[in-house]
Write an enzyme that holds these catalytic residues in place. Sequence first.
Site, PDB file in Angstrom:
ATOM      1  N   HIS A 122       0.846  -1.193   0.000  1.00  0.00           N
ATOM      2  CA  HIS A 122       0.000   0.000   0.000  1.00  0.00           C
ATOM      3  C   HIS A 122       0.885   1.249   0.000  1.00  0.00           C
ATOM      4  CE1 HIS A 122      -3.296  -2.699   1.884  1.00  0.00           C
ATOM      5  NE2 HIS A 122      -3.366  -2.680   0.568  1.00  0.00           N
ATOM      6  N   GLU A 182       1.421   3.902   2.887  1.00  0.00           N
ATOM      7  CA  GLU A 182       1.913   3.451   4.189  1.00  0.00           C
ATOM      8  C   GLU A 182       3.443   3.496   4.185  1.00  0.00           C
ATOM      9  OE1 GLU A 182      -0.281  -0.239   4.463  1.00  0.00           O
ATOM     10  OE2 GLU A 182      -2.161   0.866   4.207  1.00  0.00           O
ATOM     11  N   HIS A 206       2.758  -2.845   7.063  1.00  0.00           N
ATOM     12  CA  HIS A 206       1.701  -1.892   6.684  1.00  0.00           C
ATOM     13  C   HIS A 206       1.584  -0.768   7.700  1.00  0.00           C
ATOM     14  CE1 HIS A 206      -0.421  -4.302   3.499  1.00  0.00           C
ATOM     15  NE2 HIS A 206       0.334  -5.241   4.048  1.00  0.00           N
ATOM     16  N   GLU A 255       1.126  -3.945  11.454  1.00  0.00           N
ATOM     17  CA  GLU A 255       0.500  -2.637  11.242  1.00  0.00           C
ATOM     18  C   GLU A 255       1.109  -1.628  12.205  1.00  0.00           C
ATOM     19  OE1 GLU A 255      -1.693  -1.749   8.984  1.00  0.00           O
ATOM     20  OE2 GLU A 255      -2.772  -3.561   8.328  1.00  0.00           O
TER      21      GLU A 255
HETATM   22 ZN    ZN Z   1      -1.813  -1.630   4.261  1.00  0.00          ZN
END
Ligand code: ZN
Length: 386
Positions: free
Chosen positions: A177, A180, A270, A346
Site C-alpha cells: 500500500h 503506508e 503496513h 501494522e
Molecule cells: Zn496496508
Amino acid sequence: MSQGTLTLSTGFEGGSALPVSVSGETLRIRLRADAAGRDMNWFYFRISGAAGRELRVVIENASDLSRLAGRDEVPDCWTGYRPFVSANRRDWTRCDADYADGVFTIKTPAVADTVWVAYYPPFPMDRHDAMIAAAVSDGRCRLERLGVTPQGRDLDLLRIGTPGPGKPKVWIMGRQHPSETMAGFFVEGLLARLLDPSDALGRALCDALDIFVVPTVNPDGCAMGNTRLNARGMNLNRAWDGTDPETAPEVAMILTRMRAEGVDFCLDAHGDEELPYVFLGGPLEIPSRSSRLDTLFNDFGQALERSCPAYSMDDPYPGGAPETADLRMAWNAIAEEFDCLSILLEMPFKDTHRDSDPEMGWSPARSADLGRSMLDAIDAVRRRLR
Ligand SMILES: [Zn+2]
C-alpha cells in the site's frame, strides 16, 4: 512587500491533492481517489508564496473515505491525527489540525516561503534506490529483479545469506500500500541492522537464514501518489488468491518466486490510519490453522513485546479475530499455502498509546527502530520455523 497568491502543486513523484480554491491564507482541496473507489487517504502537496502566513488547508471530502469493517468503536483516521510539514522535504514535523463536520483543516504557520505538507513523511523511490544501493554494497546481499511493473519499474528483491540445508526461508515485504510509507522506513531500519557488521544478532541471522526482502511491492503506486492501488487499479493485498497476473502482476511475480524457493516465515509491513498502536495479525483463522502456528505466533509476539516498548499483545487486531481468514490478503494466503508463520504488521499513522511521543507521534525514526527490534522477534522463533 505585498503577499502574492498561494500556489498549490502536486506535480512531483508521490504528489496527490485536488485543488479547489485559494482565498487569502486558506486553500481548499479535495483528496484524490486512486481509482473509482474511496481509497484516498494520501495527500502530499507543495505550497509556495507562503512566507509569513498562517496557513489553513481545508480538506473538503475528508469524510468520504472508506473504513474497514469492525471499526465501529474506533475513532476515524482524522480524529487525533496531525499531518506533517517540511521546509526541505527531509526534516518533517507534525502540525496542528482539527476535524469537524466532515471537514479536516490543517493549520500551520509557514515554516518557509515554500512548504510541503504530507499525510506521512514520504519515502520516495529515490530513497528505495538508495536503500538498495546501501544493501548491495555489503558482500552478503545481492539484488535480483523479479520483473518489471506495468509502468516499467523494477520489482526489486534483495537476497541476504546463502541457501543451505535446513536454513529457513524468511521473507520480508513492505509497501503493498503506497501511502503506508512507514513500511519503507521499517524495512530500511531492519536492513540496516541486519547488514551492520558490528551487530552480533544481524551477523547471526545472516548466517542462519536464507532471507528474501521485497522492500517496495507496489513501486508504481508509490510513484503515482496512490493510497492503496497499483497502476492497474488493484489493491494488491486483496490479490493473493489465485493471483491475476493482468491486474496484480507484482503479486504474481512474488508468488512465483515464493513457490520456487519456499516460505518458512513471512512478515508484511503496513500502516493503519486509525489505531493508536502497533499490532500484528497472525495465521490464526486460516483453514489449516494449527497449534504449531498458534504457538509460534504467540512466541513471536512475546519476543516483540520484550524488544519494542510500543508493542503489546494486549493491543489486538481490531474488531476481534474474524471467523474465517480473508485469503486474498498476503499474510493469510501465504500462511495457508506454505503452512508457515506469516505475520501482518501494522504501524500507526497517529501515535502509540504506549511509549508515546507527544511531539512526533509514530515517526519514521520509530518505524526504523521497530525494524531493528523485529530481528529479536525473528531470532526468538527461527529455530522452530519448520
Ligand atoms: Zn496496508
